[in-house]
Design an enzyme around this catalytic site. Structure first.
Site, PDB file in Angstrom:
ATOM      1  N   LYS A 166      -8.460   5.562  80.947  1.00 31.99           N
ATOM      2  CA  LYS A 166      -8.787   6.205  79.663  1.00 31.99           C
ATOM      3  C   LYS A 166      -8.311   7.660  79.687  1.00 31.99           C
ATOM      4  O   LYS A 166      -7.639   8.112  78.754  1.00 31.99           O
ATOM      5  CB  LYS A 166     -10.280   6.173  79.405  1.00 31.99           C
ATOM      6  CG  LYS A 166     -10.745   7.118  78.292  1.00 31.99           C
ATOM      7  CD  LYS A 166     -12.237   7.095  78.058  1.00 31.99           C
ATOM      8  CE  LYS A 166     -13.004   8.029  78.918  1.00 31.99           C
ATOM      9  NZ  LYS A 166     -12.980   9.438  78.498  1.00 31.99           N
ATOM     10  N   ASN A 167      -8.602   8.392  80.778  1.00 31.15           N
ATOM     11  CA  ASN A 167      -8.355   9.842  80.769  1.00 31.15           C
ATOM     12  C   ASN A 167      -6.897  10.208  80.971  1.00 31.15           C
ATOM     13  O   ASN A 167      -6.534  11.372  80.869  1.00 31.15           O
ATOM     14  CB  ASN A 167      -9.268  10.540  81.771  1.00 31.15           C
ATOM     15  CG  ASN A 167     -10.714  10.481  81.287  1.00 31.15           C
ATOM     16  OD1 ASN A 167     -10.961  10.164  80.125  1.00 31.15           O
ATOM     17  ND2 ASN A 167     -11.642  10.740  82.188  1.00 31.15           N
ATOM     18  N   ARG A 178     -13.149  14.186  72.634  1.00 31.65           N
ATOM     19  CA  ARG A 178     -12.754  15.424  73.293  1.00 31.65           C
ATOM     20  C   ARG A 178     -11.235  15.534  73.358  1.00 31.65           C
ATOM     21  O   ARG A 178     -10.676  16.609  73.195  1.00 31.65           O
ATOM     22  CB  ARG A 178     -13.361  15.419  74.705  1.00 31.65           C
ATOM     23  CG  ARG A 178     -12.919  16.547  75.630  1.00 31.65           C
ATOM     24  CD  ARG A 178     -13.767  17.747  75.522  1.00 31.65           C
ATOM     25  NE  ARG A 178     -13.389  18.749  76.539  1.00 31.65           N
ATOM     26  CZ  ARG A 178     -13.707  20.035  76.455  1.00 31.65           C
ATOM     27  NH1 ARG A 178     -14.376  20.493  75.435  1.00 31.65           N
ATOM     28  NH2 ARG A 178     -13.346  20.895  77.397  1.00 31.65           N
ATOM     29  N   CYS A 218     -18.545  13.670  74.667  1.00 28.69           N
ATOM     30  CA  CYS A 218     -19.920  13.443  75.147  1.00 28.69           C
ATOM     31  C   CYS A 218     -20.657  14.774  75.301  1.00 28.69           C
ATOM     32  O   CYS A 218     -20.096  15.766  75.725  1.00 28.69           O
ATOM     33  CB  CYS A 218     -19.896  12.732  76.502  1.00 28.69           C
ATOM     34  SG  CYS A 218     -19.348  11.030  76.380  1.00 28.69           S
ATOM     35  N   ARG A 222     -18.887  22.607  77.159  1.00 30.02           N
ATOM     36  CA  ARG A 222     -17.477  22.158  77.154  1.00 30.02           C
ATOM     37  C   ARG A 222     -16.587  23.050  76.268  1.00 30.02           C
ATOM     38  O   ARG A 222     -15.938  22.585  75.337  1.00 30.02           O
ATOM     39  CB  ARG A 222     -17.388  20.702  76.728  1.00 30.02           C
ATOM     40  CG  ARG A 222     -18.264  19.779  77.575  1.00 30.02           C
ATOM     41  CD  ARG A 222     -18.096  18.344  77.209  1.00 30.02           C
ATOM     42  NE  ARG A 222     -16.907  17.781  77.880  1.00 30.02           N
ATOM     43  CZ  ARG A 222     -16.495  16.526  77.717  1.00 30.02           C
ATOM     44  NH1 ARG A 222     -17.135  15.731  76.891  1.00 30.02           N
ATOM     45  NH2 ARG A 222     -15.435  16.063  78.349  1.00 30.02           N
ATOM     46  N   ILE A 233     -13.336  25.470  75.189  1.00 29.35           N
ATOM     47  CA  ILE A 233     -11.891  25.260  75.418  1.00 29.35           C
ATOM     48  C   ILE A 233     -11.194  26.609  75.620  1.00 29.35           C
ATOM     49  O   ILE A 233      -9.988  26.743  75.369  1.00 29.35           O
ATOM     50  CB  ILE A 233     -11.250  24.471  74.249  1.00 29.35           C
ATOM     51  CG1 ILE A 233     -11.442  25.191  72.908  1.00 29.35           C
ATOM     52  CG2 ILE A 233     -11.786  23.059  74.172  1.00 29.35           C
ATOM     53  CD1 ILE A 233     -10.566  24.590  71.802  1.00 29.35           C
ATOM     54  N   ASP A 234     -11.954  27.586  76.101  1.00 29.20           N
ATOM     55  CA  ASP A 234     -11.402  28.942  76.290  1.00 29.20           C
ATOM     56  C   ASP A 234     -10.171  28.960  77.203  1.00 29.20           C
ATOM     57  O   ASP A 234      -9.226  29.712  76.957  1.00 29.20           O
ATOM     58  CB  ASP A 234     -12.480  29.890  76.826  1.00 29.20           C
ATOM     59  CG  ASP A 234     -13.111  29.362  78.116  1.00 29.20           C
ATOM     60  OD1 ASP A 234     -13.494  28.172  78.157  1.00 29.20           O
ATOM     61  OD2 ASP A 234     -13.173  30.107  79.100  1.00 29.20           O
ATOM     62  N   ASP A 262     -17.457  12.033  86.984  1.00 32.86           N
ATOM     63  CA  ASP A 262     -17.601  10.860  86.102  1.00 32.86           C
ATOM     64  C   ASP A 262     -18.251   9.673  86.814  1.00 32.86           C
ATOM     65  O   ASP A 262     -18.659   8.717  86.157  1.00 32.86           O
ATOM     66  CB  ASP A 262     -16.239  10.440  85.547  1.00 32.86           C
ATOM     67  CG  ASP A 262     -15.682  11.479  84.596  1.00 32.86           C
ATOM     68  OD1 ASP A 262     -14.494  11.393  84.244  1.00 32.86           O
ATOM     69  OD2 ASP A 262     -16.433  12.401  84.223  1.00 32.86           O
ATOM     70  N   ARG A 314     -16.383   3.145  74.204  1.00 28.47           N
ATOM     71  CA  ARG A 314     -15.238   4.052  74.072  1.00 28.47           C
ATOM     72  C   ARG A 314     -14.483   4.195  75.393  1.00 28.47           C
ATOM     73  O   ARG A 314     -13.358   4.652  75.416  1.00 28.47           O
ATOM     74  CB  ARG A 314     -15.698   5.415  73.591  1.00 28.47           C
ATOM     75  CG  ARG A 314     -16.520   6.180  74.615  1.00 28.47           C
ATOM     76  CD  ARG A 314     -17.035   7.473  74.071  1.00 28.47           C
ATOM     77  NE  ARG A 314     -15.948   8.383  73.705  1.00 28.47           N
ATOM     78  CZ  ARG A 314     -16.174   9.597  73.220  1.00 28.47           C
ATOM     79  NH1 ARG A 314     -17.403  10.000  73.014  1.00 28.47           N
ATOM     80  NH2 ARG A 314     -15.189  10.400  72.929  1.00 28.47           N
TER      81      ARG A 314
HETATM   82  C1  EPZ Z   1     -11.835  15.619  81.569  1.00 24.61           C
HETATM   83  O1  EPZ Z   1     -12.581  16.411  80.659  1.00 24.61           O
HETATM   84  C2  EPZ Z   1     -12.344  14.207  81.358  1.00 24.61           C
HETATM   85  N1  EPZ Z   1     -12.146  13.815  79.978  1.00 24.61           N
HETATM   86  C3  EPZ Z   1     -13.839  14.126  81.701  1.00 24.61           C
HETATM   87  O2  EPZ Z   1     -14.206  12.762  81.629  1.00 24.61           O
HETATM   88  C4  EPZ Z   1     -14.045  14.604  83.133  1.00 24.61           C
HETATM   89  O3  EPZ Z   1     -15.439  14.621  83.399  1.00 24.61           O
HETATM   90  C5  EPZ Z   1     -13.462  16.001  83.307  1.00 24.61           C
HETATM   91  O4  EPZ Z   1     -12.067  16.004  82.928  1.00 24.61           O
HETATM   92  C6  EPZ Z   1     -13.574  16.497  84.734  1.00 24.61           C
HETATM   93  O5  EPZ Z   1     -12.952  15.613  85.590  1.00 24.61           O
HETATM   94  C7  EPZ Z   1     -10.907  13.497  79.564  1.00 24.61           C
HETATM   95  O6  EPZ Z   1      -9.965  13.536  80.326  1.00 24.61           O
HETATM   96  C8  EPZ Z   1     -10.776  13.097  78.126  1.00 24.61           C
HETATM   97  P1  EPZ Z   1     -12.475  19.978  82.375  1.00 24.61           P
HETATM   98  P2  EPZ Z   1     -12.178  17.955  80.411  1.00 24.61           P
HETATM   99  O7  EPZ Z   1     -11.682  20.803  81.439  1.00 24.61           O
HETATM  100  O8  EPZ Z   1     -10.719  18.099  80.470  1.00 24.61           O
HETATM  101  C9  EPZ Z   1     -15.403  23.646  81.830  1.00 24.61           C
HETATM  102  C10 EPZ Z   1     -15.426  10.902  80.950  1.00 24.61           C
HETATM  103  O9  EPZ Z   1     -16.589  10.549  81.214  1.00 24.61           O
HETATM  104  N2  EPZ Z   1     -14.335  24.189  80.969  1.00 24.61           N
HETATM  105  O10 EPZ Z   1     -11.985  19.743  83.758  1.00 24.61           O
HETATM  106  O11 EPZ Z   1     -12.905  18.432  79.233  1.00 24.61           O
HETATM  107  C11 EPZ Z   1     -16.139  22.513  81.139  1.00 24.61           C
HETATM  108  O12 EPZ Z   1     -17.158  23.003  80.305  1.00 24.61           O
HETATM  109  C12 EPZ Z   1     -15.135  12.345  80.607  1.00 24.61           C
HETATM  110  O13 EPZ Z   1     -14.421  10.136  80.974  1.00 24.61           O
HETATM  111  C13 EPZ Z   1     -14.419  25.500  80.520  1.00 24.61           C
HETATM  112  O14 EPZ Z   1     -15.362  26.198  80.834  1.00 24.61           O
HETATM  113  O15 EPZ Z   1     -12.815  18.598  81.734  1.00 24.61           O
HETATM  114  C14 EPZ Z   1     -16.694  21.700  82.293  1.00 24.61           C
HETATM  115  O16 EPZ Z   1     -17.901  22.286  82.723  1.00 24.61           O
HETATM  116  C15 EPZ Z   1     -16.391  13.205  80.575  1.00 24.61           C
HETATM  117  N3  EPZ Z   1     -13.438  25.978  79.709  1.00 24.61           N
HETATM  118  C16 EPZ Z   1     -15.635  21.885  83.371  1.00 24.61           C
HETATM  119  O17 EPZ Z   1     -14.858  23.044  82.999  1.00 24.61           O
HETATM  120  C17 EPZ Z   1     -12.358  25.220  79.352  1.00 24.61           C
HETATM  121  O18 EPZ Z   1     -11.470  25.719  78.611  1.00 24.61           O
HETATM  122  C18 EPZ Z   1     -14.716  20.676  83.517  1.00 24.61           C
HETATM  123  O19 EPZ Z   1     -13.963  20.603  82.373  1.00 24.61           O
HETATM  124  C19 EPZ Z   1     -12.286  23.892  79.813  1.00 24.61           C
HETATM  125  C20 EPZ Z   1     -13.282  23.401  80.639  1.00 24.61           C
END
Ligand code: EPZ
Length: 417
Positions: free
Chosen positions: A22-23, A92, A116, A121, A123-124, A304, A396
């Site tokens: 999925k990811n 997301r 979720c 979360r 996006i900064d 995850d 999903r």
């Molecule tokens: C991806 O999310 C996955 N989703 C998530 O899987 C997964 O948990 C995550 O990576 C970590 O492995 C998809 O790929 C669609 P991150 P993503 O940016 O990209 C913080 C599932 O269950 N952060 O690595 O959103 C954020 O808040 C889903 O399949 C910032 O602070 O994850 C989080 O605490 C859930 N600023 C941490 O980093 C940012 O700009 C990890 O986020 C971006 C992220």
């Protein structure tokens, strides 16, 4: 209301084939916009997140054809228009359209993404990456307008090895003028899948899978064929099912290196399993040993699988500790597990889990995707009947979950009541 009903404590035996990740797929589909002509993506899972992305592609004017596991996308008819809020809020991964549209048209207009509720979360890091490349960002409430006269390659350091930000910056930088280096990049296998796809289109990306990714900007990207890697989180979920109620349950089409952290923990727990090149055979183990787990970025233990593994930890002898280091709100499954009989205390970002405890079927709610997976696993083990509501979260992210589990002996069905 649609629910999943499970009659627990039936042994799972036979073979489950793992679908495309999925990811990965949710990044590959928006990334296809960067090509000038048709791309074909194979092994795409049939899940609602992909359907939501296809709707956005078609809204933008792309032609999308779905044939079983294959998707053929012709982006040549796309008109770059603002993506409406209702589309963006569905998942997301809609945020990947920011990087793809900016990379191709130097302009993207869309809303803060959905996803979720496991934390704030933000996006900064994505936006900082786009600005570093020369884009200006204006916001109107939840709406983002990102535009650049020219995207110029540069060095970008990620304060956190964010999966989404790494991929989004890669998308935006692929056609920039000059070279971009992403430092402290995420190393998840899905990043490599996306970089491989972009290189097949004619991009020049090296270092994907390491903490430093180099992107040399190119003028044009052409159509190509690519495939989605197997879903390591789906694989981990069914492997845990095998450890709970399996009898030589075979999980097919996996890449063991992608789930090494889980396999090492299962070994530490003395799980009864046999790891082969592209599959695993696993059985229920009595007297599982307690373990301590900390979620980390790849190659650490994946966040995850934190909630799915928590179900198994309730069956370990002694006190196990599960520490969640990635998200601030990823324990919403715990109250439902304790209602079913688990002995779990929440202490800030740690779970203290005493086992083994007998689980009894209850009516529970899926609060997010992997919490839902955790409750399906608990239902498979529990005595009696478990009903799970809010199952849109589960559907999903897990292709054909009812069929896959029924095929190996689970008494699981969709009901409407
Ligand atoms: C991806 O999310 C996955 N989703 C998530 O899987 C997964 O948990 C995550 O990576 C970590 O492995 C998809 O790929 C669609 P991150 P993503 O940016 O990209 C913080 C599932 O269950 N952060 O690595 O959103 C954020 O808040 C889903 O399949 C910032 O602070 O994850 C989080 O605490 C859930 N600023 C941490 O980093 C940012 O700009 C990890 O986020 C971006 C992220």
């Amino acid at each position: 209301m649609e629910k999943i009903k499970i009659e627990g404590n039936h042994t799972l035996t036979g073979t489950i084939k793992i679908s495309g990740a999925k990811n990965s797929a949710v990044a590959l589909v928006p990334a296809s916009l960067l090509a000038e002509d048709t791309v074909t993506i194979d092994n795409i899972p049939n899940i609602s997140d992909i359907k939501a992305l296809n709707e956005i592609l078609e809204y933008l004017g792309a032609k999308v054809k779905r044939e079983e596991e294959t998707m053929v996308i012709d982006p040549s008819t796309v008109k770059n228009i603002a993506i409406p809020e209702d589309h963006a809020k569905k998942l997301r991964a809609s945020y990947y359209f920011m990087g793809a549209l900016l990379g191709k048209y130097k302009k993207a207009e869309m809303y803060f993404p959905g996803g979720c509720s496991i934390g704030a979360r933000p996006i900064d890091l994505h936006l900082k990456g786009f600005e570093a490349l020369g884009a200006t960002i204006t916001t109107e409430g939840d709406k983002y307008i990102i535009e650049a006269d020219e995207l110029i390659g540069t060095n970008i350091y990620l304060d956190f090895a964010s999966v989404g930000a790494t991929i989004n910056i890669m998308l935006a930088a692929t056609k920039a003028t000059g070279t971009t280096i992403i430092e402290n990049a995420a190393k998840e296998p899905e990043i490599v899948n996306v970089a491989t796809f972009l290189n097949q289109m004619g991009a020049k990306i090296t270092g994907a899978g390491t903490s430093e990714i180099k992107i040399i900007g190119v003028k044009k990207l052409h159509g190509c064929f690519t495939e989605v890697i197997p879903d390591r989180i789906e694989a981990g979920t069914y492997i845990i099912a095998g450890a709970l109620v399996g009898d030589n349950l075979r999980i097919d089409n996996i890449i063991p290196d992608h789930i090494e952290a889980l396999l090492l923990k299962l070994k530490e727990m003395k799980a009864n399993m046999k790891v082969e090149k592209d599959h695993i055979i696993i059985s229920k183990t009595d007297k599982l040993k307690k373990v301590n787990v900390q979620t980390q970025v790849f190659p650490g233990f994946p966040t995850d699988l934190q909630q799915p593994l928590t179900t198994l930890l309730t069956q370990c002898t002694g006190t196990s500790i599960m520490e969640e280091n990635i998200y601030e709100n990823r324990f919403q499954n715990v109250p439902y597990l304790t209602e079913m009989g688990a002995n779990i205390k929440i202490d800030e970002k740690m779970l203290i889990i005493n086992g083994p405890t007998k689980l009894v079927g209850k009516e529970v709610e899926a609060t997010d995707l992997r919490a839902g997976a955790c409750l399906v696993l608990a239902g498979l083990l529990a005595e009696g009947e478990t009903k799970i509501t809010n199952i849109k979260y589960i559907l999903r992210g897990y292709e054909n979950i009812i069929q896959k589990l029924t095929n190996v002996g689970a008494h699981i069905s969709l009901i409407d009541e």
